[in-house]
Design a protein around this motif. Structure first.
Motif, mmCIF file in Angstrom:
data_model
loop_
_atom_site.group_PDB
_atom_site.id
_atom_site.type_symbol
_atom_site.label_atom_id
_atom_site.label_comp_id
_atom_site.label_asym_id
_atom_site.label_seq_id
_atom_site.Cartn_x
_atom_site.Cartn_y
_atom_site.Cartn_z
ATOM 1 N N PRO A 16 138.611 23.212 100.237
ATOM 2 C CA PRO A 16 137.577 23.728 101.147
ATOM 3 C C PRO A 16 136.528 22.663 101.476
ATOM 4 O O PRO A 16 136.022 22.612 102.588
ATOM 5 C CB PRO A 16 136.959 24.895 100.374
ATOM 6 C CG PRO A 16 138.068 25.370 99.494
ATOM 7 C CD PRO A 16 138.789 24.102 99.082
ATOM 8 N N GLY A 17 136.227 21.785 100.522
ATOM 9 C CA GLY A 17 135.285 20.696 100.788
ATOM 10 C C GLY A 17 135.837 19.717 101.809
ATOM 11 O O GLY A 17 135.109 19.190 102.641
ATOM 12 N N MET A 18 137.157 19.483 101.765
ATOM 13 C CA MET A 18 137.783 18.600 102.742
ATOM 14 C C MET A 18 137.709 19.232 104.130
ATOM 15 O O MET A 18 137.448 18.544 105.115
ATOM 16 C CB MET A 18 139.247 18.324 102.383
ATOM 17 C CG MET A 18 139.916 17.329 103.318
ATOM 18 S SD MET A 18 141.682 17.114 103.057
ATOM 19 C CE MET A 18 141.730 16.392 101.435
ATOM 20 N N GLU A 19 137.888 20.520 104.200
ATOM 21 C CA GLU A 19 137.801 21.215 105.486
ATOM 22 C C GLU A 19 136.395 21.100 106.071
ATOM 23 O O GLU A 19 136.234 20.882 107.273
ATOM 24 C CB GLU A 19 138.182 22.684 105.317
ATOM 25 C CG GLU A 19 138.222 23.443 106.615
ATOM 26 C CD GLU A 19 138.693 24.874 106.445
ATOM 27 O OE1 GLU A 19 138.685 25.600 107.460
ATOM 28 O OE2 GLU A 19 139.054 25.274 105.338
ATOM 29 N N VAL A 20 135.396 21.198 105.227
ATOM 30 C CA VAL A 20 134.009 21.047 105.677
ATOM 31 C C VAL A 20 133.802 19.638 106.234
ATOM 32 O O VAL A 20 133.198 19.457 107.296
ATOM 33 C CB VAL A 20 133.017 21.343 104.527
ATOM 34 C CG1 VAL A 20 131.606 20.919 104.899
ATOM 35 C CG2 VAL A 20 133.062 22.805 104.155
ATOM 36 N N LEU A 21 134.325 18.631 105.524
ATOM 37 C CA LEU A 21 134.203 17.250 105.977
ATOM 38 C C LEU A 21 134.884 17.045 107.329
ATOM 39 O O LEU A 21 134.324 16.427 108.237
ATOM 40 C CB LEU A 21 134.804 16.297 104.939
ATOM 41 C CG LEU A 21 134.754 14.812 105.272
ATOM 42 C CD1 LEU A 21 133.306 14.326 105.356
ATOM 43 C CD2 LEU A 21 135.532 14.016 104.245
ATOM 44 N N ILE A 22 136.075 17.598 107.489
ATOM 45 C CA ILE A 22 136.802 17.490 108.760
ATOM 46 C C ILE A 22 136.013 18.161 109.876
ATOM 47 O O ILE A 22 135.909 17.630 110.986
ATOM 48 C CB ILE A 22 138.220 18.080 108.633
ATOM 49 C CG1 ILE A 22 139.068 17.185 107.708
ATOM 50 C CG2 ILE A 22 138.878 18.236 109.990
ATOM 51 C CD1 ILE A 22 140.387 17.791 107.289
#
Length: 55
Positions: A16-22
């Motif tokens: 989910p943190g990667m999705e936020v970054l994207i």
């Protein structure tokens, strides 16, 4: 097409943190292109949505 390479070290939120970054990069005009796992981190490849002309 310009590309941006961004490192992502899996924090406690994980994917989910990667999705936020994207999504943050999408707000800056970049589209997610590819993710590559290297040991305990990810390398994200983003492409610019801006078109450049060759004169």
């Amino acid at each position: 097409m310009p590309y941006r390479v961004v490192e992502y070290d899996s924090d406690p939120t994980g994917m989910p943190g990667m999705e936020v970054l994207i999504n943050e990069w999408a707000a800056k005009g970049y589209s997610f292109h590819q993710a590559v796992r290297e040991s305990n981190r990810w390398v994200l490849f983003l492409s610019s949505n801006e078109f450049t002309s060759c004169s």
